[in-house]
Design a protein around this motif. Structure first.
Motif, PDB file in Angstrom:
ATOM      1  N   VAL A  44      -1.692  75.538 -66.604  1.00 22.63           N
ATOM      2  CA  VAL A  44      -1.189  74.250 -66.118  1.00 22.63           C
ATOM      3  C   VAL A  44       0.063  74.494 -65.281  1.00 22.63           C
ATOM      4  N   LEU A  45       0.923  75.373 -65.728  1.00 20.25           N
ATOM      5  CA  LEU A  45       2.116  75.726 -64.961  1.00 20.25           C
ATOM      6  C   LEU A  45       1.728  76.290 -63.601  1.00 20.25           C
ATOM      7  N   PHE A  46       0.774  77.210 -63.590  1.00 21.51           N
ATOM      8  CA  PHE A  46       0.343  77.804 -62.318  1.00 21.51           C
ATOM      9  C   PHE A  46      -0.241  76.740 -61.390  1.00 21.51           C
ATOM     10  N   ALA A  47      -0.965  75.784 -61.953  1.00 21.33           N
ATOM     11  CA  ALA A  47      -1.512  74.691 -61.140  1.00 21.33           C
ATOM     12  C   ALA A  47      -0.394  73.826 -60.579  1.00 21.33           C
ATOM     13  N   ALA A  48       0.628  73.579 -61.371  1.00 20.39           N
ATOM     14  CA  ALA A  48       1.765  72.785 -60.891  1.00 20.39           C
ATOM     15  C   ALA A  48       2.501  73.509 -59.770  1.00 20.39           C
ATOM     16  N   ILE A  49       2.508  74.827 -59.815  1.00 21.33           N
ATOM     17  CA  ILE A  49       3.183  75.618 -58.788  1.00 21.33           C
ATOM     18  C   ILE A  49       2.385  75.644 -57.485  1.00 21.33           C
ATOM     19  N   GLY A  50       1.065  75.850 -57.588  1.00 17.77           N
ATOM     20  CA  GLY A  50       0.328  76.121 -56.365  1.00 17.77           C
ATOM     21  C   GLY A  50      -0.907  75.295 -56.103  1.00 17.77           C
ATOM     22  N   ALA A  51      -1.144  74.244 -56.859  1.00 15.92           N
ATOM     23  CA  ALA A  51      -2.362  73.456 -56.646  1.00 15.92           C
ATOM     24  C   ALA A  51      -2.030  71.973 -56.708  1.00 15.92           C
ATOM     25  N   GLY A  52      -3.036  71.163 -56.518  1.00 16.23           N
ATOM     26  CA  GLY A  52      -2.849  69.714 -56.545  1.00 16.23           C
ATOM     27  C   GLY A  52      -3.277  69.100 -57.857  1.00 16.23           C
ATOM     28  N   ALA A  53      -3.265  67.776 -57.866  1.00 13.42           N
ATOM     29  CA  ALA A  53      -3.563  67.008 -59.081  1.00 13.42           C
ATOM     30  C   ALA A  53      -4.927  67.316 -59.691  1.00 13.42           C
ATOM     31  N   PRO A  54      -5.997  67.475 -58.897  1.00 17.04           N
ATOM     32  CA  PRO A  54      -7.299  67.748 -59.542  1.00 17.04           C
ATOM     33  C   PRO A  54      -7.295  69.045 -60.356  1.00 17.04           C
ATOM     34  N   ILE A  55      -6.676  70.084 -59.831  1.00 17.06           N
ATOM     35  CA  ILE A  55      -6.625  71.365 -60.553  1.00 17.06           C
ATOM     36  C   ILE A  55      -5.729  71.228 -61.780  1.00 17.06           C
ATOM     37  N   ILE A  56      -4.615  70.530 -61.637  1.00 14.45           N
ATOM     38  CA  ILE A  56      -3.748  70.279 -62.798  1.00 14.45           C
ATOM     39  C   ILE A  56      -4.549  69.554 -63.878  1.00 14.45           C
ATOM     40  N   GLY A  57      -5.381  68.608 -63.480  1.00 10.86           N
ATOM     41  CA  GLY A  57      -6.211  67.883 -64.439  1.00 10.86           C
ATOM     42  C   GLY A  57      -7.188  68.794 -65.167  1.00 10.86           C
ATOM     43  N   TRP A  58      -7.873  69.664 -64.424  1.00  7.68           N
ATOM     44  CA  TRP A  58      -8.812  70.589 -65.050  1.00  7.68           C
ATOM     45  C   TRP A  58      -8.097  71.555 -65.994  1.00  7.68           C
ATOM     46  N   GLU A  59      -6.955  72.059 -65.557  1.00  4.81           N
ATOM     47  CA  GLU A  59      -6.202  72.994 -66.403  1.00  4.81           C
ATOM     48  C   GLU A  59      -5.653  72.280 -67.642  1.00  4.81           C
ATOM     49  N   THR A  60      -5.266  71.033 -67.491  1.00  7.47           N
ATOM     50  CA  THR A  60      -4.785  70.255 -68.635  1.00  7.47           C
ATOM     51  C   THR A  60      -5.919  70.003 -69.628  1.00  7.47           C
ATOM     52  N   ALA A  61      -7.117  69.806 -69.124  1.00 12.12           N
ATOM     53  CA  ALA A  61      -8.276  69.641 -70.014  1.00 12.12           C
ATOM     54  C   ALA A  61      -8.490  70.907 -70.841  1.00 12.12           C
TER      55      ALA A  61
END
Length: 137
Positions: A44-61
């Motif tokens: 989730v941290l890596f998604a927050a650093i380099g990706a957008g909301a959809p990836i953050i959502g998948w990683e949070t799941a």
């Protein structure tokens, strides 16, 4: 780099387990479940650093699923946490095929796979020793 990342992951997991044992942290059954949650939160941290909301959502799941496994393992049986750590390691092996997270360092999946499986082995060794109650109290 892969072999070095693997060696560092194994070494760090053994060092964390040894430190936890020496300090007495692993006497509390919450240590390894908490470690599982922290490990799963890194994507989730890596998604927050380099990706957008959809990836953050998948990683949070994914974090949610491993968090649930950590809670159930904590409450019921620490062998569930052993299995979840191994499963997270297997997820590391195929993560980039499931979720393209550009914030994840290239060396991370190998490092995390090695760390996860080694941490699972350390917990399995710890709870398989005589006198340890793997099941809830």
């Amino acid at each position: 780099m892969d072999a070095r990342a693997c060696l560092i992951g194994i070494t760090l997991a053994v060092a964390v387990a040894a430190f936890a044992a020496l300090a007495g942290f692993d006497r509390d059954r919450s240590f390894y479940p908490t470690l599982l949650i922290v490990i799963a939160s890194c994507y989730v941290l890596f998604a927050a650093i380099g990706a957008g909301a959809p990836i953050i959502g998948w990683e949070t799941a994914g974090l949610f699923l491993f968090g649930v496994a950590a809670i159930i393992g904590f409450r019921r049986n620490l062998w569930i946490v052993v299995g979840a750590l191994c499963c997270h390691g297997m997820l590391d092996a195929i993560h980039d095929r499931l979720i393209m997270n550009p914030g994840t360092p290239g060396w991370w999946p190998v490092f995390c796979l090695a760390f996860d499986v080694t941490a699972a082995a350390c917990l399995a060794w710890r709870i398989s020793r005589p006198g340890h109650a793997a099941r809830s109290i």
